[in-house]
Design a protein around this motif. Structure first.
Motif, PDB file in Angstrom:
ATOM      1  N   ARG A 107       0.821  -1.206   0.000  1.00  0.00           N
ATOM      2  CA  ARG A 107       0.000   0.000   0.000  1.00  0.00           C
ATOM      3  C   ARG A 107       0.865   1.271   0.000  1.00  0.00           C
ATOM      4  NH1 ARG A 107      -2.361  -3.639   3.621  1.00  0.00           N
ATOM      5  NH2 ARG A 107      -4.501  -4.300   3.111  1.00  0.00           N
ATOM      6  N   TYR A 143      -3.133  -2.557  -6.997  1.00  0.00           N
ATOM      7  CA  TYR A 143      -3.674  -1.914  -5.804  1.00  0.00           C
ATOM      8  C   TYR A 143      -3.906  -0.424  -6.072  1.00  0.00           C
ATOM      9  CZ  TYR A 143      -4.622  -0.780  -0.973  1.00  0.00           C
ATOM     10  OH  TYR A 143      -5.254  -0.349   0.172  1.00  0.00           O
ATOM     11  N   ARG A 147      -7.742   0.304  -5.939  1.00  0.00           N
ATOM     12  CA  ARG A 147      -8.114   0.756  -4.595  1.00  0.00           C
ATOM     13  C   ARG A 147      -7.787   2.222  -4.314  1.00  0.00           C
ATOM     14  NH1 ARG A 147     -11.764  -2.068  -2.599  1.00  0.00           N
ATOM     15  NH2 ARG A 147     -11.193  -1.242  -0.539  1.00  0.00           N
ATOM     16  N   GLN A 181       2.064 -10.158   3.131  1.00  0.00           N
ATOM     17  CA  GLN A 181       0.975  -9.607   2.324  1.00  0.00           C
ATOM     18  C   GLN A 181       0.706 -10.433   1.068  1.00  0.00           C
ATOM     19  OE1 GLN A 181       2.290  -5.520   1.665  1.00  0.00           O
ATOM     20  NE2 GLN A 181       0.916  -4.813   3.298  1.00  0.00           N
ATOM     21  N   ASP A 187      -4.773  -9.930   4.349  1.00  0.00           N
ATOM     22  CA  ASP A 187      -5.781  -8.878   4.285  1.00  0.00           C
ATOM     23  C   ASP A 187      -5.664  -8.077   2.995  1.00  0.00           C
ATOM     24  OD1 ASP A 187      -3.365  -7.703   4.950  1.00  0.00           O
ATOM     25  OD2 ASP A 187      -4.220  -6.300   6.406  1.00  0.00           O
ATOM     26  N   LEU A 188      -4.461  -7.995   2.424  1.00  0.00           N
ATOM     27  CA  LEU A 188      -4.278  -7.287   1.160  1.00  0.00           C
ATOM     28  C   LEU A 188      -5.007  -8.000   0.024  1.00  0.00           C
ATOM     29  CD1 LEU A 188      -2.529  -4.940  -0.260  1.00  0.00           C
ATOM     30  CD2 LEU A 188      -1.165  -6.860  -1.069  1.00  0.00           C
ATOM     31  N   GLU A 191      -8.629  -7.518   0.379  1.00  0.00           N
ATOM     32  CA  GLU A 191      -9.047  -6.181  -0.040  1.00  0.00           C
ATOM     33  C   GLU A 191      -9.189  -6.088  -1.550  1.00  0.00           C
ATOM     34  OE1 GLU A 191      -7.705  -1.490   0.485  1.00  0.00           O
ATOM     35  OE2 GLU A 191      -6.589  -3.072   1.524  1.00  0.00           O
ATOM     36  N   LEU A 192      -8.282  -6.742  -2.261  1.00  0.00           N
ATOM     37  CA  LEU A 192      -8.359  -6.725  -3.728  1.00  0.00           C
ATOM     38  C   LEU A 192      -9.542  -7.533  -4.257  1.00  0.00           C
ATOM     39  CD1 LEU A 192      -4.576  -7.020  -4.644  1.00  0.00           C
ATOM     40  CD2 LEU A 192      -6.066  -5.033  -4.975  1.00  0.00           C
ATOM     41  N   GLU A 194     -12.490  -7.252  -2.910  1.00  0.00           N
ATOM     42  CA  GLU A 194     -13.684  -6.465  -2.630  1.00  0.00           C
ATOM     43  C   GLU A 194     -14.229  -5.841  -3.919  1.00  0.00           C
ATOM     44  OE1 GLU A 194     -12.704  -3.630   0.379  1.00  0.00           O
ATOM     45  OE2 GLU A 194     -12.253  -5.154   1.894  1.00  0.00           O
TER      46      GLU A 194
END
Length: 278
Positions: A107, A143, A147, A181, A187-188, A191-192, A194
């Motif tokens: 990130r 990302y 995001r 990650q 969690d990364l 998140e991708l 989502e």
């Protein structure tokens, strides 16, 4: 398996040769200028057939900036063969984003990438660019695009051997924050996965059956219902050799030559068999 043995052996030999060559070039990437200057052309003189065709019939495509983003513990020299191949095909503005050896967070590095993209947009005058990411570079780029609103700046994102769904191999080095990650259950990665309904960037994701770092190799595919993706399987090409393949370079050039967003991005997979960049 018997039929695949010659191809696997050839792929491994090629991978070893390319890694050796890259190790020789690697130190120059630590001290050299990663930002190649655009080839400002005002005539077709001196251009080969591929360059002449692209510059003549698709001026915007030829001049749209292309930003290259390398993988973990690497630098821009990994892209030397691919960059030469794209320049031979008429693309004139290629540069690299080097994020260094001390990166510990996808990130945070994506934030730095966003700054580099904005600088490139300002310098080039183009509102949208293309990004090509190898390995971790593809994940950082995705990302940013998916995001962080980067879809407003990136027309097409090409990824080569990127752990879009993580890699089981990352479980071995989970004590390192960055490697953690890259686990499939991180969690990364969650998140991708989502929703991303506003992301209209085109994605071209190459995944190889001989990729020794993405385990299983299919995890280099992008599987997301909201994204415009073409996943391209390649055969007999190792992880590092993905930037040094003629078939892959041809497919990338063909995709980047097409800027018309009214044309549907072909969702069907096209297989690439390994062949050295000439």
């Amino acid at each position: 398996m018997t039929r695949r043995a010659p191809r696997v052996a050839a792929g491994l030999a090629r991978e070893a040769g390319w890694v050796t060559a890259h190790l020789i070039a690697y130190p120059f990437g630590l001290i050299g200028d990663s930002n190649a200057k655009p080839d400002q052309r005002h005539s077709l003189g001196g251009l080969n057939l591929h360059q002449r065709s692209l510059v003549h019939y698709a001026v915007d495509a030829a001049a749209t900036p292309i930003l290259l983003v390398h993988g973990i513990v690497d630098n821009h020299t990994i892209f030397d063969p691919l960059e030469r191949a794209l320049r031979r095909r008429g693309f004139t503005d290629l540069s690299s984003f080097d994020y260094g050896l001390l990166t510990t967070d996808v990130r945070a590095t994506a934030l730095d990438l966003a700054t580099a993209v904005e600088r490139l947009v300002a310098e080039s005058g183009y509102e949208k660019i293309h990004v090509i990411g190898h390995s971790l570079g593809g994940l950082i780029s995705r990302y940013y695009v998916q995001r962080m609103g980067g879809h407003e700046r990136v027309h097409t994102l090409v990824t080569l051997g990127t752990p879009h769904q993580g890699s089981a191999l990352a479980r071995v080095g989970s004590m390192l924050p960055l490697v953690r990650q890259l686990r499939p259950d991180s969690d990364l990665i969650a998140e991708l996965n989502e929703p991303a309904p506003s992301c209209d960037t085109r994605f071209l994701a190459f995944h190889s059956d001989l990729d020794q770092l993405i385990v299983p190799s299919r995890n280099a595919r992008i599987e997301h219902p909201d994204l415009r993706v073409r996943n391209v399987p390649v055969h007999g090409i190792g992880h590092m050799s993905l930037t040094n393949d003629r078939g892959i370079a041809f497919q990338i050039a063909a995709a980047l030559a097409q800027l018309d967003d009214q044309v549907e991005f072909d969702p069907h997979e096209a297989t690439v068999a390994g062949s050295l960049v000439d």
